[in-house]
Enzyme design. Structure first.
Site: not given
Length: 243
Positions: A120, A190, A199, A201-202
């Site tokens: 994933k 996303s 927002r 970030l990941e």
């Protein structure tokens, strides 16, 4: 109404990975004896990330999410593709399957979750950073140069994933590139949606996970390292309200 004494059978943790610690108060209030937390987050190491934040004895079910959706406005979501969850097989997975019965979500119980979670991560690894940095949607991967760059990023990550115990190789790289090519051109990632909304970030849990694991195993990841440096710079501006 949820009160501090409410105890639930299941808690679904769907925050971004970087916001996990902020959910600790809720997790400790909601998880009583016999409770379980399904961690529906990107990246790897979901169980290790959540374990210090829940009462002792709480079940933790790391959950891989294949679901492309975009928040258009409060209460309005656009679903682009997929509705799958992958979890490690076992008693918690069986309980979760019973909970989700009839929901429309497809739950897959997998024997090799290390491979599943890295597989994933592959789907995020090129798409998320590149769409966010370029502020372009999935149609950008129709460019042959972008496809080549994606392959090189994934080849770096495949070596790291194998060192981490995942059974990934050329077939997984090809499958991921096919997924990018087949994605709706107006779809996004996303990370792109987070950047467009201003927002944080990941990146540390996607690109950063590969770079740090590469460092642990002595595997060079120059392309992913470059993207991580760029993403950190964008994230600093987002957090400062400059982007």
């Amino acid at each position: 109404m949820i009160t501090p004494t409410t105890s639930l059978d299941w808690v679904l943790l769907t925050t971004k990975a970087q916001d996990t610690a902020g959910a600790e108060g809720w997790l400790r209030r909601l998880c009583g004896p016999g409770a379980a937390v399904a961690v529906l987050q990107n990246g790897v190491g979901q169980e290790e990330r959540v374990a210090p934040l829940v009462p002792e004895g709480t079940g933790i079910l790391p959950t891989v999410v294949y679901l492309s959706a975009e928040r258009l406005a409060p209460g309005r979501i656009r679903h682009h593709a997929a509705s799958e969850l992958h979890v490690p097989e076992g008693s918690l997975a069986d309980r979760f399957a019973a909970l989700l019965s009839g929901s429309g979500l497809q739950l897959h119980r997998v024997p090799d979750f290390t491979t599943a979670v890295w597989r994933k991560l592959f789907t995020n690894l090129a798409a998320n950073p590149l769409t966010a940095l370029l502020q372009q949607r999935m149609g950008v991967f129709a460019d042959p140069g972008m496809a080549r760059l994606s392959r090189e990023l994934l080849c770096e990550a495949a070596a790291v994933a194998r060192a981490e115990g995942a059974d990934l190789g050329e077939e997984d790289i090809a499958r991921t590139l096919e997924l990018y090519a087949a994605a709706p051109p107006d779809g996004g990632s996303s990370m792109l949606y987070d950047r467009l909304a201003g927002r944080p970030l990941e990146h540390e849990f996607i690109t950063g996970a590969v770079v740090r694991a590469g460092e642990r195993h002595g595997i060079a990841t120059p392309l992913n390292g470059m993207l991580l440096t760029l993403l950190r710079a964008v994230d600093r501006d987002l957090r400062a309200g400059r982007a």
